[in-house]
Design a protein around this motif. Structure first.
Motif, PDB file in Angstrom:
ATOM      1  N   TYR A  27       0.797  -1.044  -0.120  1.00  0.00           N
ATOM      2  CA  TYR A  27       0.074   0.152  -0.108  1.00  0.00           C
ATOM      3  C   TYR A  27       0.847   1.247   0.052  1.00  0.00           C
ATOM      4  O   TYR A  27       0.600   2.227  -0.708  1.00  0.00           O
ATOM      5  CB  TYR A  27      -0.959   0.002   1.131  1.00  0.00           C
ATOM      6  N   ARG A  28       2.018   1.255   0.899  1.00  0.00           N
ATOM      7  CA  ARG A  28       2.819   2.361   0.853  1.00  0.00           C
ATOM      8  C   ARG A  28       3.584   2.773  -0.264  1.00  0.00           C
ATOM      9  O   ARG A  28       3.686   3.691  -0.951  1.00  0.00           O
ATOM     10  CB  ARG A  28       3.966   2.332   2.123  1.00  0.00           C
ATOM     11  N   ALA A  29       3.906   1.564  -1.111  1.00  0.00           N
ATOM     12  CA  ALA A  29       4.417   1.558  -2.369  1.00  0.00           C
ATOM     13  C   ALA A  29       3.545   2.484  -3.253  1.00  0.00           C
ATOM     14  O   ALA A  29       4.023   2.839  -4.394  1.00  0.00           O
ATOM     15  CB  ALA A  29       5.190   0.171  -2.752  1.00  0.00           C
ATOM     16  N   THR A  30       2.229   1.722  -3.232  1.00  0.00           N
ATOM     17  CA  THR A  30       1.286   2.260  -4.428  1.00  0.00           C
ATOM     18  C   THR A  30       1.129   3.717  -4.103  1.00  0.00           C
ATOM     19  O   THR A  30       1.029   4.650  -5.087  1.00  0.00           O
ATOM     20  CB  THR A  30      -0.076   1.542  -4.048  1.00  0.00           C
ATOM     21  N   VAL A  31       1.060   4.307  -2.966  1.00  0.00           N
ATOM     22  CA  VAL A  31       0.931   5.745  -2.377  1.00  0.00           C
ATOM     23  C   VAL A  31       1.958   6.333  -2.933  1.00  0.00           C
ATOM     24  O   VAL A  31       2.002   7.609  -3.501  1.00  0.00           O
ATOM     25  CB  VAL A  31       0.651   5.803  -1.049  1.00  0.00           C
ATOM     26  N   ARG A  32       3.146   5.731  -2.797  1.00  0.00           N
ATOM     27  CA  ARG A  32       4.472   6.698  -3.319  1.00  0.00           C
ATOM     28  C   ARG A  32       4.599   6.684  -4.797  1.00  0.00           C
ATOM     29  O   ARG A  32       4.917   7.636  -5.337  1.00  0.00           O
ATOM     30  CB  ARG A  32       5.520   6.002  -2.922  1.00  0.00           C
ATOM     31  N   ASP A  33       3.972   5.594  -5.558  1.00  0.00           N
ATOM     32  CA  ASP A  33       3.913   5.343  -7.010  1.00  0.00           C
ATOM     33  C   ASP A  33       2.943   6.501  -7.612  1.00  0.00           C
ATOM     34  O   ASP A  33       3.320   7.199  -8.541  1.00  0.00           O
ATOM     35  CB  ASP A  33       3.767   4.130  -7.600  1.00  0.00           C
ATOM     36  N   ARG A  34       2.226   6.600  -6.681  1.00  0.00           N
ATOM     37  CA  ARG A  34       0.948   7.797  -7.127  1.00  0.00           C
ATOM     38  C   ARG A  34       1.419   9.148  -7.350  1.00  0.00           C
ATOM     39  O   ARG A  34       1.125  10.235  -8.017  1.00  0.00           O
ATOM     40  CB  ARG A  34      -0.180   7.548  -6.206  1.00  0.00           C
ATOM     41  N   ARG A  35       2.458   9.543  -6.265  1.00  0.00           N
ATOM     42  CA  ARG A  35       2.887  10.834  -5.894  1.00  0.00           C
ATOM     43  C   ARG A  35       3.940  11.178  -7.136  1.00  0.00           C
ATOM     44  O   ARG A  35       3.924  12.008  -7.633  1.00  0.00           O
ATOM     45  CB  ARG A  35       3.585  10.889  -4.655  1.00  0.00           C
ATOM     46  N   VAL A  36       4.810  10.009  -7.294  1.00  0.00           N
ATOM     47  CA  VAL A  36       5.713  10.292  -8.508  1.00  0.00           C
ATOM     48  C   VAL A  36       5.177  10.246  -9.891  1.00  0.00           C
ATOM     49  O   VAL A  36       5.584  11.217 -10.579  1.00  0.00           O
ATOM     50  CB  VAL A  36       6.428   9.092  -8.421  1.00  0.00           C
ATOM     51  N   ALA A  40       5.508  13.520 -12.164  1.00  0.00           N
ATOM     52  CA  ALA A  40       6.027  13.414 -13.507  1.00  0.00           C
ATOM     53  C   ALA A  40       4.949  14.131 -14.481  1.00  0.00           C
ATOM     54  O   ALA A  40       5.149  14.638 -15.524  1.00  0.00           O
ATOM     55  CB  ALA A  40       5.929  11.905 -13.928  1.00  0.00           C
ATOM     56  N   GLY A  41       3.418  13.902 -14.223  1.00  0.00           N
ATOM     57  CA  GLY A  41       2.366  14.400 -15.081  1.00  0.00           C
ATOM     58  C   GLY A  41       2.722  16.219 -15.078  1.00  0.00           C
ATOM     59  O   GLY A  41       2.445  16.664 -16.198  1.00  0.00           O
ATOM     60  N   VAL A  42       3.077  16.581 -13.881  1.00  0.00           N
ATOM     61  CA  VAL A  42       3.100  17.850 -14.056  1.00  0.00           C
ATOM     62  C   VAL A  42       4.260  18.485 -14.496  1.00  0.00           C
ATOM     63  O   VAL A  42       4.202  19.655 -15.466  1.00  0.00           O
ATOM     64  CB  VAL A  42       3.068  18.597 -12.584  1.00  0.00           C
ATOM     65  N   VAL A  43       5.250  17.852 -14.446  1.00  0.00           N
ATOM     66  CA  VAL A  43       6.539  18.105 -15.262  1.00  0.00           C
ATOM     67  C   VAL A  43       6.270  18.032 -16.761  1.00  0.00           C
ATOM     68  O   VAL A  43       6.820  18.892 -17.458  1.00  0.00           O
ATOM     69  CB  VAL A  43       7.809  17.280 -14.796  1.00  0.00           C
TER      70      VAL A  43
END
Length: 131
Positions: A27-36, A40-43
């Motif tokens: 779950y923590r990895a999924t949350v971290r991946d969503r933030r990244v 990346a989408g904003v960039v």
């Protein structure tokens, strides 16, 4: 069990489940991946916007010429500092002028001269002049 006790039990059960879920590494990895992925989408959005604005500047320079382009953006450049990011982005640089000259060479009309009207018509529509 009374309805109030049932509500309290469900609330405690949900809080325990949420606490266990937060400790789950997947779950923590999924949350971290969503933030990244969001970052990346904003960039990507801002990089794409910059490329589009660069191509717009290049197109305007190729169609109007560098002097006319400078006359168009002069009112904007009066209100910003010379060393500012906006002034450097709007001002023509060597890459945009090089690309603009290449575009202008590609889009320039090729002069073709004809000695007479029938020759000109024969170039446009072959076989019209009858010769």
């Amino acid at each position: 069990m009374t309805p109030k006790q049932m509500i309290d039990f469900d609330a405690r059960r949900e809080s325990v489940l949420r606490a266990h879920l937060k400790q789950n590494p997947k779950y923590r990895a999924t949350v971290r991946d969503r933030r990244v992925a969001f970052a990346a989408g904003v960039v990507r959005y801002f990089v794409g916007l910059g490329v589009v604005l660069f191509l717009l500047k290049t197109f305007l320079i190729s169609q109007n010429g560098q002097d006319t382009y400078l006359a168009m953006v002069a009112p904007l450049l009066e209100h910003v500092s010379v060393d500012g990011v906006l002034a450097q982005a709007v001002a023509p640089d060597r890459y945009s002028t090089f690309l603009a000259s290449a575009i202008a060479d590609m889009t320039a009309p090729k002069p073709q001269t004809a000695a007479s009207v029938p020759e000109a018509l024969d170039r446009v529509i072959p076989g019209v002049s009858g010769s």
